[in-house]
Design a protein around this motif. Structure first.
Motif, short mmCIF file in Angstrom:
data_model
loop_
_atom_site.label_atom_id
_atom_site.label_comp_id
_atom_site.label_asym_id
_atom_site.label_seq_id
_atom_site.Cartn_x
_atom_site.Cartn_y
_atom_site.Cartn_z
N GLU A 23 32.60 20.70 9.28
CA GLU A 23 33.52 21.83 9.28
C GLU A 23 34.80 21.52 8.50
O GLU A 23 35.37 22.41 7.88
CB GLU A 23 33.86 22.23 10.71
N ASP A 24 35.27 20.29 8.53
CA ASP A 24 36.48 19.91 7.82
C ASP A 24 36.21 19.90 6.32
O ASP A 24 35.36 19.15 5.83
CB ASP A 24 36.95 18.53 8.29
N ARG A 28 34.00 17.30 4.17
CA ARG A 28 32.82 17.84 3.50
C ARG A 28 32.87 17.51 2.00
O ARG A 28 31.88 17.14 1.40
CB ARG A 28 32.71 19.34 3.73
#
Length: 145
Positions: A23-24, A28
């Motif tokens: 999610e970050d 990513r």
């Protein structure tokens, strides 16, 4: 070269599986950069395998357990090395004893993973031609994911 190809192939499979779940955005992005770097490494290293024989298996038959067990074996080899180094760098007898215990366990687990792979043909360590062919097959599978 085999160790590098086998280890990076396992890492590539793991990173590609993990990438869509991150999610970050920053993390990513780092994973995507690592995937691209490892893919490039594998492509360059595979160019050194011109004498590797072609396996008599269907190239479409992807054996993820082979790549994943190779990753596990690589992590255990790294653990063995790291514990051996740590043992020489600690001055605390109790901590040294703990490191020795962990090293012994890592060696035993490494042996189990090695024989698991050997029995299933994932790590034909006593047949160099087959070992190199397996490297090529597993790396190409990881690249194609």
């Amino acid at each position: 070269m085999h160790e590098l190809v086998a280890f990076q192939t396992g890492q590539l499979v793991s990173f590609k599986k993990k990438l869509p779940t991150l999610e970050d955005a920053g993390l990513r992005s780092l994973y995507a950069e690592a995937v691209a770097a490892i893919e490039n490494n594998l492509r360059e290293l595979l160019a050194y395998y011109p004498k590797a024989p072609v396996l008599n298996r269907d190239e479409g038959d992807v054996e993820i357990p082979g790549a994943e067990s190779a990753q596990l074996l690589g992590v255990l080899k790294t653990s063995v090395r790291n514990y051996a180094i740590a043992i020489t760098e600690t001055a605390t007898p109790e901590l040294r004893a703990t490191f020795v215990k962990h090293l012994t366990a890592a060696i035993a687990l490494h042996a189990k993973v090695f024989y698991f792979m050997l029995e299933r043909g994932y790590y034909p360590s006593y047949n160099l031609d087959q070992l190199l062919a397996t490297d090529v097959k597993n790396a190409n599978m990881a690249l194609s994911l």
